[in-house]
Every structure is written in C-alpha cells, then in structure tokens.
Design a protein around this motif. Structure first.
Motif, PDB file in Angstrom:
ATOM      1  N   ASP A 189       0.850  -1.194   0.000  1.00 24.28           N
ATOM      2  CA  ASP A 189       0.000   0.000   0.000  1.00 24.28           C
ATOM      3  C   ASP A 189       0.882   1.239   0.000  1.00 24.28           C
ATOM      4  N   VAL A 190       0.532   2.216  -0.805  1.00 24.04           N
ATOM      5  CA  VAL A 190       1.310   3.446  -0.881  1.00 24.04           C
ATOM      6  C   VAL A 190       1.312   4.195   0.452  1.00 24.04           C
ATOM      7  N   LEU A 191       0.358   3.868   1.332  1.00 23.69           N
ATOM      8  CA  LEU A 191       0.251   4.530   2.631  1.00 23.69           C
ATOM      9  C   LEU A 191       0.614   3.606   3.797  1.00 23.69           C
ATOM     10  N   VAL A 192       1.309   2.518   3.514  1.00 21.39           N
ATOM     11  CA  VAL A 192       1.595   1.533   4.560  1.00 21.39           C
ATOM     12  C   VAL A 192       2.378   2.144   5.720  1.00 21.39           C
ATOM     13  N   ASP A 193       3.347   2.993   5.434  1.00 23.49           N
ATOM     14  CA  ASP A 193       4.141   3.582   6.516  1.00 23.49           C
ATOM     15  C   ASP A 193       3.288   4.458   7.425  1.00 23.49           C
ATOM     16  N   GLN A 194       2.282   5.114   6.856  1.00 22.07           N
ATOM     17  CA  GLN A 194       1.419   5.965   7.665  1.00 22.07           C
ATOM     18  C   GLN A 194       0.580   5.125   8.632  1.00 22.07           C
ATOM     19  N   ALA A 240      -2.331  -6.191   8.505  1.00 21.10           N
ATOM     20  CA  ALA A 240      -1.506  -5.910   7.326  1.00 21.10           C
ATOM     21  C   ALA A 240      -1.551  -7.125   6.412  1.00 21.10           C
ATOM     22  N   GLY A 241      -2.107  -6.936   5.228  1.00 22.29           N
ATOM     23  CA  GLY A 241      -2.299  -8.044   4.309  1.00 22.29           C
ATOM     24  C   GLY A 241      -1.419  -7.965   3.080  1.00 22.29           C
ATOM     25  N   PRO A 242      -1.524  -8.934   2.183  1.00 19.45           N
ATOM     26  CA  PRO A 242      -0.684  -8.978   0.980  1.00 19.45           C
ATOM     27  C   PRO A 242      -1.253  -8.130  -0.139  1.00 19.45           C
ATOM     28  N   TRP A 243      -1.552  -6.856   0.170  1.00 28.17           N
ATOM     29  CA  TRP A 243      -2.335  -6.030  -0.740  1.00 28.17           C
ATOM     30  C   TRP A 243      -1.607  -4.759  -1.147  1.00 28.17           C
ATOM     31  N   THR A 244      -2.065  -4.193  -2.249  1.00 28.57           N
ATOM     32  CA  THR A 244      -1.726  -2.837  -2.647  1.00 28.57           C
ATOM     33  C   THR A 244      -2.826  -1.908  -2.135  1.00 28.57           C
ATOM     34  N   HIS A 245      -2.719  -0.626  -2.463  1.00 24.32           N
ATOM     35  CA  HIS A 245      -3.743   0.333  -2.036  1.00 24.32           C
ATOM     36  C   HIS A 245      -5.104  -0.048  -2.610  1.00 24.32           C
ATOM     37  N   ALA A 246      -5.128  -0.445  -3.875  1.00 25.53           N
ATOM     38  CA  ALA A 246      -6.394  -0.774  -4.525  1.00 25.53           C
ATOM     39  C   ALA A 246      -6.856  -2.191  -4.212  1.00 25.53           C
TER      40      ALA A 246
END
Length: 561
Positions: free
Chosen positions: A283-288, A307-313
């Motif tokens: 996810d592009v916002l994972v660090d947040q 926290a899963g095996p995913w991207t933002h979308a």
C-alpha cells in the motif's frame, strides 16, 4: 451527549422512507463472495443536505436497516462521490448489518457546495455533520467512522477534537500525512501526485468521466513525466490545470508554511477512541498506518492492526472480504457491545513468501537486527567491512532514468514484480547473498545505511530488498529513496528507511540488495545539476560510488509461521 432511543420523548418517531438502495449498488452486492449473510434489508434516503461549517450544502445519502429499534450510525465522508463502489461497500453492506450509514460528499465534490481544497476543511465540516446528526430522530447517540484512503484522512481530522458520540474508528489503507504521500525526503513522488490529481478531480463525477481521465493519464504519462521543464507539464495528462497539484509540487520542504496543519497525525497522541488500522504491504500509505499504530499504542488507546498482501487498490478488491470482516467486528465490538468477532491478538500480518498469517501481540515483534554488507563481485555478506573502500560504481543519467517497477504505487503495476530485467541495467547495482540453508523471517522496519560518493554532489539513491528464488526470479519486498547531500568525491552517509515487512525467505532462496539512482516516474528524476526538478531543462549525468561501510539492516522474525 447521552444516547437516546429514536421515536421517544427526545424526538418524533422516524418513519423510514420507501426508497431501496440504487440498482447499481445491489448489482455490485450480488457479485461479492465471502461476505457475512445480511441481517436486515437496507433502505436508502438520498440527497439530504447537511450545512457545512460555513453553510455550504453537503449532499448526503442515508442508508439504514429496515427494522424497528435503535441502531448505531457510521459516518463516511468522501471526495470520490457517493456511487459505486462507495454506495455498495459502505452504504448497503453496513446497513444490512445493522447500522445507519451517512455517506457524504466532501465540499466541492459530488454535488456538494463550496470549493474542494484538499485537507483544509475536513475537521470543521466533519464537526458540522455530527451537529446535524444530533437532530436526526434516528440517531441514537452512538457514532463510528469507517473508510479508506482520503476517507481515512477525514476520520483523523474529526479526531482532532473527537465528539463525545464517537466510539470507534476504522481506518482502511488510510491517509493522515499529505506531505508524505507526495514527497520523500524532499523528492517529489511524481506518480502519486498525478494519480491522486486524476482521482480527486474526476472520480466524484462518475464512472465514465473517471475512466476517461485514467485512460488519458495512462496515454500521456510518459510525456507529462519526461517534459523539460516538469512544472505545469501534467496539464495535458489531467485535462487541465489543477491548482492544488501545482501547490503540492512546488513545496518539497515539509517545514514550509504550505503544509502547516495539513497532517492531523497528532490527534492520535491523545486519542481514546478505539481505532483499528488496516493496510497492505504494498500500500502506498503503509508507513502511515504503522506510524499511527505506534502513536495510538503509546497513547494507551485501544488499537488493532491488520496488514495483508495487498496494494492500495487490491485491499478493497481482492482483500475486501477480510477487510470488511475485520471492520465489521471492530464496529460491532465498540458500537454494539458485541466483541465475539474480535481476534485474540492486537496484530495480524500476512507473511510474504508464504500463504500464512501471523498473530502478534504488538508490532514490530520484539527482535534483534542483522546487518548485511556489500562486497566486490556483487556479493552480500554478514562479514563486517575492514575499511570504507569503494565496492562498486555506476552512472545515473537523468536523460535515461532508471525506471520504477512495482512496489507501493497507486497504479495497476503496484505490488511484487520480477525485477530481473531492471537489474540487468548498467545503472542498477545488486548484491546477492548465498542460497539459504534454512528459512529466514524478516519482521519489522527495514533500513539501509549507505556510504556514497558522487562526482557532482547532486544525486538521489533508491534502495530495495528483493527475494531471489532458485530460478533467478528477483521479487521486490520493500524499498525506499533518499536525497544525497554529498561533497564532490568525498563519501557521505545517508540512512534510508525502507518501510516495514513481514517476509519469509525460504530455504534455497537468496537475499538481494538493489541500489540505483532513482525510480522514475514513481519519483521525479534528479537533474544532477542542483536545480529544482520542476524547472530543470538541462541534465547532467552523475557517477555514484558505493563504499564498503554500507549496510542493509534487517529485523529478525520471531516465533513460528
């Protein structure tokens, strides 16, 4: 404010309107699998008008369970419209589970009045909406919030001064720091700016305008990201000038007054509202998400993390059954006094390189770290260096920038990808460890300490951890970028945060450390001259040398997978 039962002496009885949820939402609902059975038929009351803080009309749809009794309310505020996917995912599904859902278009979007100004009005408009809720005969005084991305931002904004009715928050792949979404160590996250610009400008207008906008961005992305100068070149890709995009690009310094009050992150430090956070490793916002989890835990606020095996979308597509179940369990526990769906531990993470999940008491798990060092010949070793001698060098040419591949992006190319072709380029260094004789788990934040010298003093450095399988396929795990601040010819050290991960390197696999001078167009390229990337028309190649006293720091995992 004490809760009350709708239809008592506190207010007139509420008669549910006859409207059914829109047909598009019911169709979308029928395509989902793996969701819990609905408890109630859902009703729909569209087009309500809520006065914003300054009186601007905020168009709002109300979804509700068709049943007698008091039900808690969920507030969902969105700049992306109130149609698909928000209507079925939040309005319909949660109403079926026994919640009133207030789905509202942020000002200047989706028919609401006023002008959308990114983050500047969300706190006040959220409070105004809660004030409006207090006058609804169906509002029982129990409120929760839920939503992803910018819909997470509006939750943090409301939490700056949480109303007494707010009893739970669910932040899914959520934003709290706009600066960090658009910049990394002063380097423009160019692809993010363009993707968010298209989404914010067109998604609330409906599916057709949004699809057209995304296709135009895809066709014109290369021209917009390679233009000289870069400033203003995005207009053709976004269908015109977008003032806030110009402002975001023009302010790379986090201390600039432009970013003042942009982040409501501090709200977490004193928050007492139970909050669950959901993210994906790409996810592009994972660090947040991890930053907010740490703040909430330190504040003593009840919190949970998935926290899963995913991207933002993909968290809202492939991961939706699990994301919805996690969200529903949290809301039922804290709004309905039904904790039966909660998992026993505060943290659950998917372990990359496996098909398994791990339950943890906290994140990161208590563990030590291991340092890996580069050595001549492209080897990655545990042996500490004896000096700071040069190990390898490469030439970065901004006229032919190192391309970005996979990772935490907003585009369809996000996520784990085979990096083999990228690593074959002359401007990419790789250092690879020996085949592992037993599995190695990396659990927690990854970082790199780089000792670098350049021949110009102007460069960026991109660093990535990869998992190489026995066939030679090199897949990205996590990465980061930093701006180098060097004296010509003299080594300087920079520490690059590379996000966090939970990943198992299997027996026979190898760890690989990848280093380059950028990842374009994910990040705007460094022109090599010291000039702003927005205004540069002349580029200068730079020779970047890596020294032996560099280290890749990996946290140990703990416990069985």
């Amino acid at each position: 404010m004490p809760s009350r039962t709708p239809g008592t002496a506190d207010g007139p009885a509420w008669v549910p309107p006859a409207g059914r949820p829109p047909l598009s939402s019911r169709w979308a609902r029928a395509t989902w699998r793996g969701l819990p059975a609905r408890r109630y038929e859902a009703g729909w009351e569209p087009g309500l008008v809520v006065p914003a803080a300054d009186g601007s009309p905020l168009v709002t749809d109300h979804y509700f369970p068709r049943a007698e009794g008091a039900f808690p309310t969920l507030l969902v505020r969105s700049p992306y419209g109130r149609g698909v996917p928000w209507s079925p995912m939040y309005g319909l599904l949660f109403a079926e589970q026994g919640f009133h859902v207030v789905l509202q278009s942020c000002r200047g979007t989706g028919g609401s009045g006023g002008v959308f100004d990114l983050w500047r009005n969300e706190a006040a408009d959220g409070q105004a909406t809660v004030s409006w809720l207090r006058g609804r005969p169906w509002f029982d005084g129990t409120l929760g919030t839920v939503g992803p991305s910018y819909l997470g931002y509006v939750q943090w904004a409301l939490a700056l001064d949480p109303p007494p009715e707010l009893k739970a928050m669910v932040v899914q792949v959520g934003l709290h720091d706009p600066y960090a979404l658009f910049h990394a160590d002063g380097v423009l996250r160019l692809e993010n700016v363009l993707a968010v610009g298209a989404g914010m400008t067109y998604q609330h207008q409906g599916a057709a305008p949004f699809l057209k906008a995304m296709l135009r961005l895809q066709r014109r992305l290369r021209a917009a990201t390679t233009a000289r100068p870069l400033r203003g070149a995005y207009a053709s890709a976004l269908g015109g000038q977008v003032p806030w995009v110009d402002d975001v690009m023009a302010h790379p310094d986090p201390g600039d007054a432009y970013w003042s009050d942009a982040s409501p992150a501090e709200s977490a430090k004193g928050l007492r509202v139970p909050t669950t956070l959901i993210t994906g490793w790409h996810d592009v916002l994972v660090d947040q998400a991890f930053e907010q989890y740490d703040r909430l835990r330190r504040a003593g606020c009840r919190t949970a993390l998935l926290a899963g095996p995913w991207t933002h979308a993909s968290a809202l597509r492939r991961g939706w059954p699990q994301v919805f179940a996690e969200s529903l369990a949290w809301l039922r526990a804290h709004l309905c006094a039904d904790p039966s769906g909660l998992r026993p531990t505060a943290v659950r993470v998917h372990v990359g390189g496996t098909d398994t999940w791990r339950d943890l008491d906290a994140w990161p798990p208590a563990s030590g770290t291991t340092a890996w060092h580069p050595s001549p010949g492209g080897h990655l070793t545990r042996r500490s260096p004896v000096d700071s001698a040069p190990v390898a060098t490469f030439r970065y040419d901004p006229a032919d920038p190192t391309p970005s591949l996979g990772g935490p992006l907003l585009s369809r190319t996000a996520g784990p990808r085979d990096n083999s072709a990228l690593e074959a380029r002359d401007d990419v260094l790789t250092f690879t460890g020996p085949p592992l004789t037993e599995p190695v788990d990396v659990m927690g934040p990854v970082s790199a300490r780089l000792s670098i010298s350049t021949d110009t003093g102007h460069a960026d450095v991109f660093t990535r951890l990869c998992d190489v399988d026995p066939r030679g396929r090199s897949v990205n795990v996590c990465d980061g970028l930093a701006r180098l601040r060097t004296t010509e010819g003299t080594p300087s050290q920079v520490t690059v945060p590379m996000s966090s991960t939970a990943h198992r390197f299997a027996t026979g696999h190898r760890m690989r450390w990848q280093i380059s001078g950028g990842a374009h167009p994910r990040y705007a390229r460094n022109p090599g001259t010291g000039q702003s990337p927005l205004d540069a028309t002349v580029f200068a190649p730079v020779r970047i040398t890596l020294h032996a006293d560099s280290a890749l720091t990996l946290p140990h995992g703990s416990g069985p997978v």
